[in-house]
Design a protein around this motif. Structure first.
Motif, PDB file in Angstrom:
ATOM      1  N   GLN A 201       0.832  -1.204   0.000  1.00  0.00           N
ATOM      2  CA  GLN A 201       0.000   0.000   0.000  1.00  0.00           C
ATOM      3  C   GLN A 201       0.866   1.254   0.000  1.00  0.00           C
ATOM      4  N   ASP A 202       1.933   1.230   0.800  1.00  0.00           N
ATOM      5  CA  ASP A 202       2.847   2.381   0.815  1.00  0.00           C
ATOM      6  C   ASP A 202       3.489   2.592  -0.554  1.00  0.00           C
ATOM      7  N   ALA A 203       3.882   1.495  -1.190  1.00  0.00           N
ATOM      8  CA  ALA A 203       4.499   1.606  -2.519  1.00  0.00           C
ATOM      9  C   ALA A 203       3.511   2.176  -3.530  1.00  0.00           C
ATOM     10  N   THR A 204       2.247   1.775  -3.414  1.00  0.00           N
ATOM     11  CA  THR A 204       1.220   2.306  -4.321  1.00  0.00           C
ATOM     12  C   THR A 204       1.032   3.803  -4.117  1.00  0.00           C
ATOM     13  N   ASN A 205       0.987   4.216  -2.854  1.00  0.00           N
ATOM     14  CA  ASN A 205       0.840   5.651  -2.565  1.00  0.00           C
ATOM     15  C   ASN A 205       2.032   6.446  -3.107  1.00  0.00           C
ATOM     16  N   LEU A 206       3.223   5.894  -2.932  1.00  0.00           N
ATOM     17  CA  LEU A 206       4.411   6.579  -3.451  1.00  0.00           C
ATOM     18  C   LEU A 206       4.375   6.673  -4.970  1.00  0.00           C
ATOM     19  N   SER A 207       3.910   5.607  -5.620  1.00  0.00           N
ATOM     20  CA  SER A 207       3.830   5.625  -7.087  1.00  0.00           C
ATOM     21  C   SER A 207       2.852   6.694  -7.564  1.00  0.00           C
ATOM     22  N   GLU A 208       1.733   6.835  -6.850  1.00  0.00           N
ATOM     23  CA  GLU A 208       0.767   7.874  -7.207  1.00  0.00           C
ATOM     24  C   GLU A 208       1.375   9.267  -7.046  1.00  0.00           C
ATOM     25  N   ARG A 209       2.110   9.457  -5.944  1.00  0.00           N
ATOM     26  CA  ARG A 209       2.735  10.767  -5.722  1.00  0.00           C
ATOM     27  C   ARG A 209       3.803  11.048  -6.782  1.00  0.00           C
ATOM     28  N   VAL A 210       4.562  10.018  -7.153  1.00  0.00           N
ATOM     29  CA  VAL A 210       5.572  10.200  -8.202  1.00  0.00           C
ATOM     30  C   VAL A 210       4.895  10.589  -9.522  1.00  0.00           C
ATOM     31  N   SER A 211       3.789   9.945  -9.832  1.00  0.00           N
ATOM     32  CA  SER A 211       3.081  10.262 -11.077  1.00  0.00           C
ATOM     33  C   SER A 211       2.619  11.717 -11.095  1.00  0.00           C
ATOM     34  N   LEU A 212       2.108  12.187  -9.951  1.00  0.00           N
ATOM     35  CA  LEU A 212       1.673  13.586  -9.883  1.00  0.00           C
ATOM     36  C   LEU A 212       2.864  14.532 -10.009  1.00  0.00           C
ATOM     37  N   MET A 213       3.979  14.193  -9.371  1.00  0.00           N
ATOM     38  CA  MET A 213       5.170  15.037  -9.469  1.00  0.00           C
ATOM     39  C   MET A 213       5.704  15.055 -10.903  1.00  0.00           C
ATOM     40  N   ILE A 214       5.670  13.916 -11.561  1.00  0.00           N
ATOM     41  CA  ILE A 214       6.128  13.840 -12.949  1.00  0.00           C
ATOM     42  C   ILE A 214       5.248  14.710 -13.841  1.00  0.00           C
ATOM     43  N   ALA A 215       3.921  14.640 -13.610  1.00  0.00           N
ATOM     44  CA  ALA A 215       3.008  15.458 -14.406  1.00  0.00           C
ATOM     45  C   ALA A 215       3.288  16.945 -14.222  1.00  0.00           C
ATOM     46  N   SER A 216       3.538  17.353 -12.969  1.00  0.00           N
ATOM     47  CA  SER A 216       3.841  18.753 -12.703  1.00  0.00           C
ATOM     48  C   SER A 216       5.185  19.147 -13.316  1.00  0.00           C
ATOM     49  N   LEU A 217       6.162  18.212 -13.247  1.00  0.00           N
ATOM     50  CA  LEU A 217       7.469  18.505 -13.834  1.00  0.00           C
ATOM     51  C   LEU A 217       7.368  18.632 -15.352  1.00  0.00           C
ATOM     52  N   GLU A 218       6.500  17.844 -15.964  1.00  0.00           N
ATOM     53  CA  GLU A 218       6.321  17.952 -17.414  1.00  0.00           C
ATOM     54  C   GLU A 218       5.771  19.315 -17.812  1.00  0.00           C
ATOM     55  N   VAL A 219       4.803  19.803 -17.028  1.00  0.00           N
ATOM     56  CA  VAL A 219       4.255  21.145 -17.310  1.00  0.00           C
ATOM     57  C   VAL A 219       5.355  22.196 -17.157  1.00  0.00           C
ATOM     58  N   THR A 220       6.118  22.076 -16.087  1.00  0.00           N
ATOM     59  CA  THR A 220       7.176  23.057 -15.828  1.00  0.00           C
ATOM     60  C   THR A 220       8.235  23.036 -16.916  1.00  0.00           C
ATOM     61  N   THR A 221       8.701  21.846 -17.279  1.00  0.00           N
ATOM     62  CA  THR A 221       9.751  21.750 -18.301  1.00  0.00           C
ATOM     63  C   THR A 221       9.258  22.186 -19.665  1.00  0.00           C
ATOM     64  N   ALA A 222       7.973  21.964 -19.947  1.00  0.00           N
ATOM     65  CA  ALA A 222       7.423  22.415 -21.224  1.00  0.00           C
ATOM     66  C   ALA A 222       7.489  23.934 -21.337  1.00  0.00           C
ATOM     67  N   LEU A 223       7.146  24.627 -20.245  1.00  0.00           N
ATOM     68  CA  LEU A 223       7.229  26.090 -20.237  1.00  0.00           C
ATOM     69  C   LEU A 223       8.685  26.548 -20.340  1.00  0.00           C
ATOM     70  N   MET A 224       9.578  25.834 -19.664  1.00  0.00           N
ATOM     71  CA  MET A 224      10.995  26.198 -19.737  1.00  0.00           C
ATOM     72  C   MET A 224      11.545  25.987 -21.143  1.00  0.00           C
ATOM     73  N   GLU A 225      11.128  24.893 -21.773  1.00  0.00           N
ATOM     74  CA  GLU A 225      11.616  24.597 -23.126  1.00  0.00           C
ATOM     75  C   GLU A 225      11.141  25.645 -24.125  1.00  0.00           C
ATOM     76  N   GLN A 226       9.932  26.160 -23.928  1.00  0.00           N
ATOM     77  CA  GLN A 226       9.417  27.208 -24.814  1.00  0.00           C
ATOM     78  C   GLN A 226      10.252  28.479 -24.720  1.00  0.00           C
ATOM     79  N   ASN A 227      10.941  28.645 -23.598  1.00  0.00           N
ATOM     80  CA  ASN A 227      11.764  29.836 -23.400  1.00  0.00           C
ATOM     81  C   ASN A 227      13.260  29.521 -23.503  1.00  0.00           C
TER      82      ASN A 227
END
Length: 534
Positions: A201-227
């Motif tokens: 269960q802990d591993a599942t929760n961590l995987s969910e948090r990693v997925s959310l962090m990855i999604a946020s990092l993708e948005v951030t890097t996309a904006l950085m790449e545009q600049n």
């Protein structure tokens, strides 16, 4: 008439300008209200912040929609640049408040436990998503400023710096969460059954948090790449965590809408994804090439191993091991290659399992052939190259697999036998032994000398080079037929010499009997006619 027309036109233009002015004025009014709500938001209790922020955001969305419309219809509208400047200030303050809120939530998470900690972590993740949206809106506002020739250099520099810090923070969080997952995986090896459930269960929760962090990092890097900010490090992180070089590295936003827009959107998708597709195809092809090379290498190694094995495998068994070994390596390689192009192997293998059960019921006869093929491989009643008699069909075993066996008849026909037909019937292997006995029968007349004939048959066998001395040939008087006295002539020969000896001895017997004056009788009857007188 013309004067009236121009007057009406001027009046219409004046009314449109007034409408634009009123629209800009209404936006200014709403922005004043938003400033008041922003102050209210900054001083509100934590429990009420989300409500006030939601109200503020919905009203601001309406203002932003109006700004977008104004830029399309009348970018020179009076006061529009001031509205955009105010919007830029609002975005900066919202980002600052969100950052403060995220810091407070992070501190609270460290101290909390149980359900409270889960609630706080969820709130922090939600705050990250809201900040992603604010950053995107901030860059949209910067683009409005470029359209209106507003100097947002200072604001842009500050936001880009924040994005860089944000990307570093998200990357560090992802690294930390991944290390926690790794620790849990190690602990799982030694944990009890009850403890494993909690760790899972802990591993599942961590995987969910990693997925959310990855999604946020993708948005951030996309904006950085545009600049034009280098994001190679973050791309590598995304790839190492997700194992995917498509959705986690490139910004894919393909939406299917109306039919007339499909072609245009497809072109956009192709342009954005061409590098990823090419790289994936190269990796896919490379893995298949390496797998093919390893398969051939394994095939050669297995072939040498089974051919020199002390267990003396049959050719059929050797071919089976060689074929299955190379195919197994190819299957593993294909699965690895599929995983690299983004195909989830878990559902795929599950589908294969379900399909296997269904196909097993549908192809029960084929499975029966498979089982019979395995029995033939294990008990080895014949081998490739053996001369066999299967159901009255005589021929050499040409090739075999787990389903069928191919027999080449003596008149050069290829017959394919299902293995269950072979295993369920009598199998006669003609060439399994190295020596065979040739059974022949020759007859002489009743008036001929028996001892002379016997000596002729014995001399023929002893003088033939292919007839074996041991076991000793047999020449015996066998049957007193209706028209002949029959001898059995049975020499032993090498299996490969069977037909040569049969044909040559038969020919020699005919010539010798003719030369020695011994008759070879044929069926005949004597007809006696009796005459009766009246």
């Amino acid at each position: 008439m013309i004067k009236k027309y121009f007057a009406a036109l001027l009046l219409m233009m004046s009314m449109m300008a007034s409408a634009y002015a009123q629209s800009v004025d209404s936006m200014v009014t709403v922005q004043q209200e938003l400033k008041e709500r922003l102050v209210q938001l900054s001083t509100a209790d934590p429990a009420d912040k989300l409500f006030f922020e939601d109200v503020l955001r919905r009203k601001n969305d309406k203002v932003r929609a109006d700004i977008e419309l104004q830029l399309q219809e009348n970018p020179r509208a009076k006061g529009l640049d001031g509205v955009v400047r105010s919007e830029m200030v609002l975005m900066g303050e919202l980002l600052q408040l969100s950052h403060q809120d995220l810091v407070e939530l992070t501190k609270a998470v460290r101290k909390a436990k149980g359900d409270e900690k889960d609630d706080l972590e969820f709130a922090a993740q939600k705050r990250l998503g809201i900040m992603d949206m604010y950053y995107e809106e901030a860059f949209k506002t910067l683009s409005w400023g470029e359209t209106l020739n507003i100097d947002f250099t200072k604001e842009k520099t500050a936001i880009l710096k924040e994005l860089t810090n944000r990307a570093d923070l998200l990357a560090n969080i992802i690294h930390y969460l991944e290390s926690q997952k790794s620790d849990i995986a190690k602990r799982m090896q030694y944990a009890s059954v009850e403890k494993k459930d909690l760790l899972t269960q802990d591993a599942t929760n961590l995987s969910e948090r990693v997925s959310l962090m990855i999604a946020s990092l993708e948005v951030t890097t996309a904006l950085m790449e545009q600049n034009n900010i280098d994001i190679t490090e973050y791309k590598q992180l995304i790839f190492s965590v997700t194992g995917d070089i498509n959705s986690d590295v490139l910004d894919i936003g393909v939406a299917y809408g109306l039919t007339e827009e499909w072609v245009t959107r497809f072109k956009d998708w192709a342009v954005e994804n061409a590098p990823s597709i090419i790289v994936k195809l190269v990796i896919f092809s490379l893995i298949l090439w390496v797998t093919s090379f390893l398969s051939r290498l394994a095939k050669t190694a297995i072939k040498k191993s089974v051919s020199h094995s002390k267990m003396k495998f049959s050719k059929l068994m050797q071919e089976f091991f060689v074929s299955m070994g190379s195919k197994f390596i190819m299957m593993i390689g294909i699965l690895i290659a599929l995983s690299q192009i983004g195909i989830n192997l878990g559902p795929l293998l599950t589908g294969f399992g379900v399909a296997g059960v269904v196909i097993g019921f549908a192809l029960k006869d084929t499975l029966s052939n498979f089982a019979s093929g395995m029995m033939i491989l294990i008990y080895r009643p014949f081998d490739v190259g053996d001369l066999v008699d299967l159901g009255g069909i005589v021929g050499k075993v040409n090739r075999m697999n787990l389903v069928s066996t191919t027999i080449k008849t003596v008149d050069n026909q290829n017959l394919i036998f299902p293995n269950n037909k072979i295993w369920g019937d009598v199998i006669k292997n003609v060439t399994i032994e190295t020596e065979r006995r040739v059974d022949m029968v020759f007859g002489i007349g009743y008036q001929d000398d028996i001892e002379k004939a016997k000596a002729i048959f014995t001399d023929i066998l002893e003088s033939h080079p292919l007839v074996l001395k041991t076991p000793e040939p047999m020449v015996k008087l066998h049957t007193l037929n209706e028209s002949s006295v029959d001898f059995i002539v049975r020499p032993w020969v090498k299996t490969d010499d069977y037909w040569d000896v049969y044909w040559e001895v038969t020919e020699t017997v005919k010539k010798r009997l003719d030369a020695e004056g011994v008759s070879i009788p044929f069926p005949q009857r004597d007809l006696h006619i009796y005459k009766h007188e009246a």
